[in-house]
Design an enzyme around this catalytic site. Structure first.
Site, PDB file in Angstrom:
ATOM      1  N   TYR A  61       4.602   2.334  11.458  1.00 41.77           N
ATOM      2  CA  TYR A  61       4.057   3.580  10.900  1.00 41.77           C
ATOM      3  C   TYR A  61       3.379   3.242   9.578  1.00 41.77           C
ATOM      4  O   TYR A  61       3.947   2.532   8.754  1.00 41.77           O
ATOM      5  CB  TYR A  61       5.186   4.593  10.686  1.00 41.77           C
ATOM      6  N   ASP A 109       1.551  -4.056   5.357  1.00 39.96           N
ATOM      7  CA  ASP A 109       1.968  -2.756   4.846  1.00 39.96           C
ATOM      8  C   ASP A 109       3.402  -2.907   4.331  1.00 39.96           C
ATOM      9  O   ASP A 109       4.355  -2.874   5.106  1.00 39.96           O
ATOM     10  CB  ASP A 109       1.883  -1.689   5.947  1.00 39.96           C
ATOM     11  N   LYS A 131       6.535   3.916  -2.703  1.00 44.40           N
ATOM     12  CA  LYS A 131       7.986   4.089  -2.854  1.00 44.40           C
ATOM     13  C   LYS A 131       8.576   3.466  -4.125  1.00 44.40           C
ATOM     14  O   LYS A 131       8.497   4.051  -5.201  1.00 44.40           O
ATOM     15  CB  LYS A 131       8.685   3.559  -1.593  1.00 44.40           C
TER      16      LYS A 131
END
Ligand code: KE4
Length: 425
Positions: free
Chosen positions: A148, A243, A271
């Site tokens: 994702y 990623d 994050k």
């Protein structure tokens, strides 16, 4: 969580929320739908704990989906925010903290020679593929089933049928005209990747991958897989984008690229580098990043990019993470939990890397999205609901990873193991 006959405060707030927020939540996974529960509204958090609006306390294994590697309300992060608050919240003009953050990211992840701050992981990945398309003058993107990369149209692609079929959109509103430029193929299948390059080689602008998959449960790359991807990208002139929105500064101070000693061309982050405030970043080779406006022609912008508060929180977190022994302790915490859960039952598989842990309800090892989909999600939901009653806030989906922080205590972890033991019975 008390299952009182009367509506709990959380349920009452949820009713209000549903009237004004789609599904009552601002991000789908928080709805807890996939574990047969309603969302739990939190009141506050501290260290490794969450406290809901009904006064229930939980050991937190979501950690805001990654940012809380030092636990909630770490004193150094709070102090940095408080100091910055005295100077203002957003200037709409550059500030020193943005430069300090960029220098810190480049120091900790040497493959990144230049970096641009954005406000979410989605912004980071969508910008990175735009840049890769501009740099290579190609349009095709290769991604992997189960990975994702946020919700930009190009990534909302049905998991590949195993062949290198052109992407079919997995969401209304994401046009096939865009998703057909993305090919999604199985993770941990080097032969399929080779075939994809044979078929599309010179069209591929970039291969984007979660080097350690945290969005299908936790799936590790098999021996030499990442190296093979690196070599194929180099051979065919495609860019390799790691990623590391989730793994960056979590699995190691230098991220998964340090753990596996692979040098991507671009890396996306998020994050942890915001310390809990909205953040994202993309960076990499200077010759590529110099194409980004205003230095180059590739347009990308953001009102709150490099926001002073997010920078201060992120810098404080990254600096604290450099304290010697932090990652050894994180690894120890994670291993303690993993060892405690392994063998609880023949029908669960436990996978871990420092700071991240996956529990699959499956009698066989999970090596890709297809095998992950064979998990017993019913059983996962049952166990999740039992754990929440015992004060354990586990990620509410079989297809997510659990996040362990540097401040989870042995007591937290032993309680969690005991709760799993009871829940699995
Ligand atoms: P955001 O746009 O949510 O900041 O980041 C998107 C993203 C990109 N890349 C990776 C590897 C990611 O894990 C994410 C976001 N992760 C999810 C957790 N599975 C965020 C949780 C949520 O969607 O609410």
């Amino acid at each position: 969580m008390t299952t009182a006959a009367v509506a709990t405060r959380s349920q009452a707030i949820f009713e209000r929320a549903k009237a004004v927020i789609p599904g009552g939540v601002n991000s789908p996974v928080r709805s807890c739908k996939s574990v047969g529960s309603e969302p739990i509204f939190m009141d506050h958090a501290d260290g490794s704990h969450l406290f809901d609006v009904d006064g229930n306390k939980y050991i937190d294994y979501v950690g805001s989906w990654g940012p809380m590697i030092l636990g909630h309300r770490h004193p150094r992060v709070l102090e940095a925010i408080e100091i910055t608050l005295k100077q203002g919240t957003s200037f709409g003009a550059p500030c020193r903290a943005e430069v300090e953050m960029a220098e810190l990211v480049c120091k900790l992840m040497p493959s990144i020679e230049m970096v641009r701050m954005v406000n979410s992981g989605t912004e980071a990945t969508m910008s990175a593929i735009r840049l890769a398309r501009a740099f290579t003058k190609r349009t095709m993107i290769v991604k992997f089933d189960g990975c994702y990369h946020g919700h930009a149209d190009s990534f909302l692609v049905k998991a590949g049928s195993g062949l290198a079929t052109l992407g079919i959109s997995s969401s209304p509103g994401a046009p096939d005209e865009i998703t057909k430029l993305t090919v999604s193929i199985p993770f941990n299948d080097p032969a399929q990747l080779k075939k994809t390059f044979e078929k599309h080689g010179k069209e591929v602008a970039a291969v984007i991958i979660e080097p350690i998959v945290g969005n299908a449960g936790l799936i590790l790359p098999e021996e030499n897989y990442l190296q093979t991807i690196r070599e194929l990208c180099t051979e065919h002139g495609a860019l390799l984008i790691f990623d590391e929105v989730m793994t960056g500064f979590r699995v190691a101070l230098g991220g998964a690229q340090d753990m596996y000693k692979i040098k991507p061309d671009l890396t996306t982050l998020g994050k942890i580098i915001g310390g809990g405030l909205p953040v994202g970043a993309y960076g990499g080779r200077k010759d590529i990043m110099e194409m980004v406006a205003p230095q180059g022609p590739v347009y990308q912008a953001g009102t709150l990019s490099g926001n002073p508060l997010a920078m201060a929180a992120g810098i404080a977190q990254l600096k604290t993470l450099q304290t010697p022994g932090t990652y050894a302790h994180l690894a120890e915490n994670t291993t303690r939990l993993a060892d405690g859960l392994k063998g609880l039952s023949k029908s669960i598989q436990v996978v871990s890397v420092p700071g991240m842990l996956g529990v699959f309800f499956n009698s066989k090892p999970v090596t890709d999205f297809e095998s992950a989909q064979k998990c017993d999600t019913e059983q996962f939901g049952k166990v999740w609901r039992a754990l929440i009653e015992k004060g354990i806030y586990w990620p509410p989906s079989q297809f997510e990873a659990a996040f362990i922080s540097a401040v989870h205590t042995k007591h937290d972890i032993d309680n969690t193991i005991d709760a799993f033991k009871d829940a699995i019975k």
